[in-house]
Design an enzyme around this catalytic site. Structure first.
Site, mmCIF file in Angstrom:
data_model
loop_
_atom_site.group_PDB
_atom_site.id
_atom_site.type_symbol
_atom_site.label_atom_id
_atom_site.label_comp_id
_atom_site.label_asym_id
_atom_site.label_seq_id
_atom_site.Cartn_x
_atom_site.Cartn_y
_atom_site.Cartn_z
ATOM 1 N N HIS A 74 0.914 -1.230 0.061
ATOM 2 C CA HIS A 74 -0.012 0.147 -0.010
ATOM 3 C C HIS A 74 0.776 1.275 -0.061
ATOM 4 O O HIS A 74 0.811 2.144 -0.808
ATOM 5 C CB HIS A 74 -0.913 -0.004 1.270
ATOM 6 N N GLU A 127 0.729 8.011 -3.751
ATOM 7 C CA GLU A 127 1.498 7.472 -2.885
ATOM 8 C C GLU A 127 2.716 8.316 -2.857
ATOM 9 O O GLU A 127 3.190 8.623 -1.671
ATOM 10 C CB GLU A 127 2.049 6.032 -2.980
ATOM 11 N N HIS A 131 2.970 10.936 0.500
ATOM 12 C CA HIS A 131 3.917 10.209 1.483
ATOM 13 C C HIS A 131 5.613 10.189 1.018
ATOM 14 O O HIS A 131 6.272 10.528 1.800
ATOM 15 C CB HIS A 131 3.591 8.552 1.939
#
Length: 255
Positions: A74, A127, A131
């Site tokens: 993930h 992502e 992040h």
């Protein structure tokens, strides 16, 4: 005359408010601190459960699943203890799809967009921007390629199918949450976090994701300081299902 007046006012401010000259630097430090974090959360999710959740939202949804029953990445999430984030840290590091060309085929197998969005790169873009741009303060993760390559390396070492399999916890059965927790801690050596979801159709809980944590030197650490630990979604159930094969009528695309 006006210039002399301004200079005099500034001198008075410095004299009676010593913090005046440091206010700008404090703001700058605050902005810099907002990008700091305590741990990196490496999150794997179980594609079959992700598919169930996605289909519950709409029957028209299609799922992309790996050819073999494998856990999928993930993300790697920089996180401060007892809170969420930081997120979206650096706009000067936009997503560059071509940077992933050397590992694209591997990402398509192991970092899957289960929700089968039309844009192949949309999940990876999200992502990285949310992040990866925060993780980029670390030399080991300071480029888009390094960030995604590290995810593949961590999966190779800590693939949860292998970890759980070593303790005879296999897809297609139900297990006590504590047994899953103990199995991960026994094999990995640190405290994980386990996330679950409730399947309304069958009125049972499914294992959804597993998180393990690393410090800034990419050494394993306990996850018990992260926000939401222990997960309430699993805490409320004595048994959770580790689902096996997704039914064909779920409109599944094998990758």
């Amino acid at each position: 005359m006006l210039r002399q007046y301004i200079v005099t006012c500034l001198l008075l401010l410095l004299l009676f408010d010593p913090s005046f000259g440091r206010r700008r630097s404090k703001c700058q430090n605050k902005e810099k601190d907002s990008h700091n974090f305590d741990v990196l959360i490496f999150t794997q999710h179980w594609p079959q459960t992700v598919c169930y959740v996605w289909k519950e939202k709409s029957e028209s949804h299609a799922c992309a699943l790996p050819k073999n029953d494998e856990w999928s990445i993930h993300g790697i999430w920089p996180t401060k203890y007892h809170t969420v984030g930081p997120n979206f840290c650096n706009q000067s590091l936009p997503f560059n799809a071509s940077a992933l060309d050397p590992i694209k085929s591997e990402l398509e197998e192991k970092w899957i967009d289960v929700e089968n969005m039309n844009d192949t790169y949309s999940f990876w873009r999200h992502e990285w921007i949310k992040h990866g741009t925060c993780a980029a303060i670390l030399p080991e993760l300071n480029t888009e390629f390094k960030y995604f390559q590290k995810g593949l390396e961590l999966l190779n070492i800590y693939d949860m199918k292998d970890v759980l399999g070593k303790c005879n916890i296999l897809p297609g059965s139900s297990y006590a949450v504590q047994d899953i927790f103990n199995a991960i801690k026994k094999i990995v050596g640190t405290t994980p976090e386990i996330g679950c979801v409730h399947n309304k159709e069958k009125d049972e809980a499914y294992i959804f994701e597993i998180k393990i944590c690393f410090d800034k030197n990419l050494r394993l650490v306990d996850c018990d300081g992260i926000s939401g630990y222990p997960s309430e979604t699993c805490k409320n159930y004595k048994q959770v299902t580790y689902p096996g094969i997704v039914p064909s009528y779920y409109n599944v695309i094998q990758i």
